[in-house]
Design an enzyme around this catalytic site. Structure first.
Site, PDB file in Angstrom:
ATOM      1  N   LYS A 116       5.954   7.998   0.002  1.00 22.48           N
ATOM      2  CA  LYS A 116       4.802   8.916  -0.066  1.00 22.48           C
ATOM      3  C   LYS A 116       5.232  10.357   0.136  1.00 22.48           C
ATOM      4  O   LYS A 116       4.616  11.268  -0.393  1.00 22.48           O
ATOM      5  CB  LYS A 116       3.726   8.517   0.944  1.00 22.48           C
ATOM      6  CG  LYS A 116       3.019   7.235   0.539  1.00 22.48           C
ATOM      7  CD  LYS A 116       1.523   7.263   0.723  1.00 22.48           C
ATOM      8  CE  LYS A 116       0.904   6.084  -0.007  1.00 22.48           C
ATOM      9  NZ  LYS A 116      -0.431   5.727   0.414  1.00 22.48           N
ATOM     10  N   LYS A 197       4.888  -1.132  -7.456  1.00 24.39           N
ATOM     11  CA  LYS A 197       3.686  -1.922  -7.159  1.00 24.39           C
ATOM     12  C   LYS A 197       2.452  -1.304  -7.818  1.00 24.39           C
ATOM     13  O   LYS A 197       2.413  -0.090  -8.033  1.00 24.39           O
ATOM     14  CB  LYS A 197       3.492  -2.087  -5.654  1.00 24.39           C
ATOM     15  CG  LYS A 197       2.936  -0.893  -4.931  1.00 24.39           C
ATOM     16  CD  LYS A 197       2.397  -1.296  -3.544  1.00 24.39           C
ATOM     17  CE  LYS A 197       1.647  -0.132  -2.923  1.00 24.39           C
ATOM     18  NZ  LYS A 197       0.890  -0.468  -1.745  1.00 24.39           N
ATOM     19  N   LYS A 200      -3.759   1.779  -6.135  1.00 18.89           N
ATOM     20  CA  LYS A 200      -5.036   2.368  -6.522  1.00 18.89           C
ATOM     21  C   LYS A 200      -4.971   3.883  -6.582  1.00 18.89           C
ATOM     22  O   LYS A 200      -5.892   4.524  -7.067  1.00 18.89           O
ATOM     23  CB  LYS A 200      -6.180   1.870  -5.626  1.00 18.89           C
ATOM     24  CG  LYS A 200      -6.027   2.112  -4.154  1.00 18.89           C
ATOM     25  CD  LYS A 200      -7.241   1.526  -3.420  1.00 18.89           C
ATOM     26  CE  LYS A 200      -6.901   0.915  -2.088  1.00 18.89           C
ATOM     27  NZ  LYS A 200      -6.220   1.771  -1.147  1.00 18.89           N
TER      28      LYS A 200
HETATM   29  P1  ATP Z   1      -2.671   3.532  -2.075  1.00 20.22           P
HETATM   30  O1  ATP Z   1      -2.278   3.598  -3.514  1.00 20.22           O
HETATM   31  O2  ATP Z   1      -3.859   4.372  -1.731  1.00 20.22           O
HETATM   32  O3  ATP Z   1      -1.515   3.696  -1.141  1.00 20.22           O
HETATM   33  P2  ATP Z   1      -2.714   0.689  -2.224  1.00 20.22           P
HETATM   34  O4  ATP Z   1      -3.306   0.265  -3.513  1.00 20.22           O
HETATM   35  O5  ATP Z   1      -1.265   0.611  -2.072  1.00 20.22           O
HETATM   36  O6  ATP Z   1      -3.238   2.108  -1.852  1.00 20.22           O
HETATM   37  P3  ATP Z   1      -3.567  -0.080   0.449  1.00 20.22           P
HETATM   38  O7  ATP Z   1      -4.889   0.405   0.866  1.00 20.22           O
HETATM   39  O8  ATP Z   1      -2.370   0.622   0.958  1.00 20.22           O
HETATM   40  O9  ATP Z   1      -3.454  -0.167  -1.136  1.00 20.22           O
HETATM   41  O10 ATP Z   1      -3.420  -1.628   0.782  1.00 20.22           O
HETATM   42  C1  ATP Z   1      -4.457  -2.539   1.034  1.00 20.22           C
HETATM   43  C2  ATP Z   1      -3.887  -3.930   1.063  1.00 20.22           C
HETATM   44  O11 ATP Z   1      -3.544  -4.323  -0.259  1.00 20.22           O
HETATM   45  C3  ATP Z   1      -2.600  -4.085   1.864  1.00 20.22           C
HETATM   46  O12 ATP Z   1      -2.627  -5.289   2.562  1.00 20.22           O
HETATM   47  C4  ATP Z   1      -1.519  -4.094   0.839  1.00 20.22           C
HETATM   48  O13 ATP Z   1      -0.392  -4.816   1.261  1.00 20.22           O
HETATM   49  C5  ATP Z   1      -2.203  -4.781  -0.313  1.00 20.22           C
HETATM   50  N1  ATP Z   1      -1.654  -4.332  -1.581  1.00 20.22           N
HETATM   51  C6  ATP Z   1      -1.682  -3.085  -2.073  1.00 20.22           C
HETATM   52  N2  ATP Z   1      -1.115  -3.036  -3.280  1.00 20.22           N
HETATM   53  C7  ATP Z   1      -0.719  -4.292  -3.568  1.00 20.22           C
HETATM   54  C8  ATP Z   1      -0.070  -4.898  -4.674  1.00 20.22           C
HETATM   55  N3  ATP Z   1       0.272  -4.201  -5.724  1.00 20.22           N
HETATM   56  N4  ATP Z   1       0.181  -6.217  -4.626  1.00 20.22           N
HETATM   57  C9  ATP Z   1      -0.172  -6.935  -3.557  1.00 20.22           C
HETATM   58  N5  ATP Z   1      -0.792  -6.443  -2.479  1.00 20.22           N
HETATM   59  C10 ATP Z   1      -1.065  -5.133  -2.467  1.00 20.22           C
END
Ligand code: ATP
Ligand code: LTN
Length: 326
Positions: A116, A197, A200
């Site tokens: 990040k 990964k 969002k």
């Molecule tokens: P951001 O992009 O805002 O960092 P994010 O999509 O990575 O967000 P988080 O809010 O950080 O999502 O994560 C919420 C939950 O979803 C966590 O438990 C994280 O491990 C899971 N998660 C996020 N992205 C993935 C993914 N691509 N595959 C599986 N699990 C995920």
């Protein structure tokens, strides 16, 4: 939270952007399935989200939508708590105390911080650096036994255990040392760059499927997903794109990778992608239907988060007071 079970689960998600199928298959779906067997405490981690700059109005709206969407995914506030982190002030207080039990070097090693801080190099703030301390405080306040998260959060969980054990060693048994609860294979990758990964907050909308995407959008995004020239539905090395679509199909249908390989033996990527998209559309339809009902009832949503915050405050205050005493 009506019934008290033997073991407690805590997890959270940041209300940044729109919830994706990565979040759903990696985290939320597990949360829902765990509700009958555990005391479940879930949170919208809005304080974590402000480590990255946000437009205030949009942020408020996104938090409300994310909350409604979690209800639509069948987080049941009769059984579980679902609260908004900033409404429960024990989290920041414990985070300060536990930041004094966390080493600078431990935080500097966190890969999420490294990722990040390079993707937001104009705003490498202290919150981004100490993010894991707030996260481990979230968990330890509720003496959670298990923390269901996606694989990307495993390192933060290991730090949670280290800090809990350190505090217990220095000041006497206080915290439950939590275990990660990570489902194998639940890491969903970006559709545009399947080495990363699915996220969002990725600026490329085509990189992800959001839970509220229309059937048409889902079909288009899956059709455009990056694959390889082989045209053979088989899980393997250097086939990140196809591996990812197979994982998505497996999460959606419950079929194993072996079963999927057999099902698509001799069938090309075009037809495979259509089947994956159709399965996803069908899987998301009931969630989308629930959401459109819930989001219209702001009063109901507000009652849910207020009640949960009140109960979360009561539970977490007990732990906080014990830590203060020690
Ligand atoms: P951001 O992009 O805002 O960092 P994010 O999509 O990575 O967000 P988080 O809010 O950080 O999502 O994560 C919420 C939950 O979803 C966590 O438990 C994280 O491990 C899971 N998660 C996020 N992205 C993935 C993914 N691509 N595959 C599986 N699990 C995920
Ligand atoms: N950092 C997590 C969200 C999060 C969390 C938590 C997860 C904040 N606090 C406590 C589990 C337990 C993320 O980005 N996925």
């Amino acid at each position: 939270m009506k019934q008290r079970k033997e073991k407690t689960i805590f997890s959270a998600i940041q209300p940044t952007g729109n919830i994706t199928i990565g979040n759903y298959f990696g985290a939320i779906k597990n949360w829902v399935q765990l509700q009958p067997d555990f005391n479940c405490i879930f949170s919208l981690a809005d304080l974590h989200a402000i480590t990255v700059r946000k437009d205030p109005e949009e942020f408020k709206q996104k938090a409300l939508e994310a909350y409604a969407l979690l209800l639509a995914c069948e987080i049941n506030v009769e059984k579980s708590l679902l609260f908004i982190q900033s409404q429960v002030n024990t989290h920041c207080q414990l985070a300060w105390m536990l930041s004094c039990c966390t080493e600078f070097g431990e935080l500097a090693r966190m890969t999420q911080f490294k990722d990040k801080s390079s993707s937001h190099s104009d705003n490498v703030n202290c919150g981004l650096f100490s993010y894991p301390v707030l996260m481990l405080s979230d968990i330890l306040l509720y003496r959670a036994d298990f923390v269901p998260v996606g694989q990307d959060q495993k390192q933060h969980l290991e730090l949670t255990r280290t800090v809990a054990e350190r505090f217990n060693f220095l000041y006497g048994p206080t915290f439950t040392v939590p275990e990660p609860y990570i489902k194998r294979g639940a890491k969903i990758k970006s559709l545009r760059d399947p080495t990363k990964k699915m996220s969002k907050s990725d600026p490329d909308l085509n990189s992800r499927i959001e839970l509220l995407d229309s059937p048409d959008k889902i079909m288009k995004k899956i059709k455009r997903a990056v694959t390889d020239p082989e045209n053979h539905v088989k899980y393997g090395e250097n086939k990140d794109g196809i591996n990812n679509l197979m994982t998505i199909y497996s999460c959606t249908t419950g079929k194993t990778l072996d079963e999927i390989e057999k099902e698509f033996d001799g069938i090309g990527y075009g037809e495979f992608k259509t089947t994956v998209a159709e399965a996803l559309i069908e899987h998301l339809a009931p969630i989308q239907k629930n959401y459109s009902k819930i989001i219209k009832d702001k009063g109901y949503i507000k009652n849910c988060y207020k009640d949960s915050a009140e109960e979360a405050l009561n539970i977490s205050n007990e732990t906080l007071n014990e830590v203060k005493k020690k």
